[in-house]
Design an enzyme around this catalytic site. Structure first.
Site, PDB file in Angstrom:
ATOM      1  N   ILE A  52       1.562   3.953   2.320  1.00  0.00           N
ATOM      2  CA  ILE A  52       2.296   4.317   3.201  1.00  0.00           C
ATOM      3  C   ILE A  52       3.092   2.567   4.090  1.00  0.00           C
ATOM      4  O   ILE A  52       4.624   2.974   4.090  1.00  0.00           O
ATOM      5  CB  ILE A  52       2.133   4.413   4.696  1.00  0.00           C
TER       6      ILE A  52
ATOM      7  N   TYR B 285     -15.042   3.103  10.416  1.00  0.00           N
ATOM      8  CA  TYR B 285     -14.084   3.032  10.611  1.00  0.00           C
ATOM      9  C   TYR B 285     -13.628   3.501  11.500  1.00  0.00           C
ATOM     10  O   TYR B 285     -12.076   2.464  11.972  1.00  0.00           O
ATOM     11  CB  TYR B 285     -13.451   4.076   9.150  1.00  0.00           C
TER      12      TYR B 285
ATOM     13  N   GLY C 219       1.008  -1.290  -0.062  1.00  0.00           N
ATOM     14  CA  GLY C 219       0.235   0.143  -0.235  1.00  0.00           C
ATOM     15  C   GLY C 219       0.722   1.077  -0.264  1.00  0.00           C
ATOM     16  O   GLY C 219       2.124   1.047   0.147  1.00  0.00           O
TER      17      GLY C 219
ATOM     18  N   LYS D 202     -10.752   0.593  14.063  1.00  0.00           N
ATOM     19  CA  LYS D 202      -9.766   1.239  14.575  1.00  0.00           C
ATOM     20  C   LYS D 202      -9.925   0.972  16.102  1.00  0.00           C
ATOM     21  O   LYS D 202      -9.007   0.576  16.577  1.00  0.00           O
ATOM     22  CB  LYS D 202      -9.302   2.867  14.385  1.00  0.00           C
TER      23      LYS D 202
END
Ligand code: UDP
Length: 324
Positions: A12, A148, A10, A152
């Protein structure tokens, strides 16, 4: 050291892999290539500097195998991007929570130090400067955006629980609008979208009135924080904000992108409901207090928003030239 990076192909993850490979560490990337791209890491695979395992973080047996063979793990794999989350809340939630559970449990079982990527999104709608212990102000769970943040937070709390009760070496990082080359605009992220639109001479689509602001952080700064934190004993069991202090409104961002690309694109304004669907909730402001990480390891974001915009423009121009 042998590092496992979940989500390693991905945006990052691939920058992190570059840095680890550069300094001679062994790197294994786990990625299902759903939002990650082979192109991001092909140079590392060709050079024999990293191995890619194509698979999903929800596959517990695979995750246990890979983590068991690593010294340290960065858990970055995640369904990410406001557009992706509001379009597919169910799959996003399931992939994020199950992936988190698998990785956190496997790392604790194997005694492998783990850095978990969380997000500034977990603070919700609070417009104050955000300290790690600030209260969160989340909207209704029936609004897809908040899936989301909740996934998280679920992962964060598991990470703290394993650290406290089982002695797991878990570190949590909350990233604030990381931007840079290789980020795709396909799932909503604003900077690569604006740059693509400007280079194509299309309208720049500012959502809302453009007065909402963000603290965009260059991926090279974010990577530096991740690398230093995973080496720091004092970081274990805690969350850390990673982001720049200076805020930019989305209108200013659009204007800078137009200026820096020399584009003739017009800036348009689209209501949020039209962009993301009915009942969408937007955040006005999101600014980190980074005193915790500054005090612990002396990290501070150094690269400007201009540097990030310029790097994204160069990257998209190079990619377009290669594709031509
Ligand atoms: N945004 C925009 N136009 C776009 C994509 C995003 O104006 O084409 C806005 C979005 O509404 C938000 C900001 O840019 O106010 C940052 O969006 P992004 O999805 O990059 O990050 P997040 O909302 O998670 O901070």
């Amino acid at each position: 050291m042998k590092y496992l990076i979940t989500g390693g192909a991905g945006f990052i993850g691939s920058h992190l892999a570059d840095r680890l490979a550069e300094r001679g560490d062994e790197v294994v990337l786990l990625d299902d290539l759903s939002t990650g791209k082979l192109d991001n890491v092909q140079h590392l695979l060709d050079a024999g500097s990293a191995d890619l395992v194509e698979g999903c973080v929800t596959d517990l047996a695979l995750v246990e195998d890979l983590i068991g063979a690593a010294d340290r793990c960065f858990h970055l794999a995640s369904a990410v991007g406001v557009q992706l989350i509001v379009d597919t809340p169910l799959e996003s939630m399931q992939r994020n929570t199950r992936g988190m559970e698998a990785v956190i449990e496997a790392a604790a079982g194997a005694g492998v130090r783990l850095l978990v990527a969380s997000s500034s999104e977990i603070y919700g709608k609070s417009s104050a400067t955000l300290h790690e212990d600030s209260d969160r102000v989340l909207g209704s769970p029936s609004l897809a955006r908040w899936t989301y943040a909740n996934a998280k937070v679920h992962g964060e709390m598991l990470a703290y629980g394993y650290a406290k009760q089982r002695g797991a070496e878990n570190i949590v990082v909350r990233l604030f609008n990381t931007v840079g080359p290789r980020q795709t605009g396909r799932y909503g992220m604003v900077l690569p979208r604006f740059v693509r639109q400007a280079l194509a001479g299309e309208e720049i689509t500012v959502y809302g009135d453009g007065r909402q602001s963000r603290c965009f952080t260059h991926v090279c700064d974010s990577i530096e924080a991740l690398l230093q934190l995973i080496d720091c004993e004092g970081a274990i069991g805690h969350p850390f904000n990673v982001g720049r202090h200076s805020e930019v409104t989305i209108q200013e961002l659009a204007e800078r992108v137009v200026r820096m690309t020399g584009s003739s694109s017009r800036i348009s304004h689209t209501p949020y409901e039209q962009a993301y669907g009915e009942g969408f909730e937007e955040l006005g402001r999101r600014r980190p207090d980074t005193s915790r990480i500054e005090e612990l390891i002396g990290w501070r974001a150094r690269l400007s928003i201009e540097a990030a915009i310029s790097d994204v423009i160069d990257h998209q121009r190079e990619a377009a030239a290669l594709a031509a």
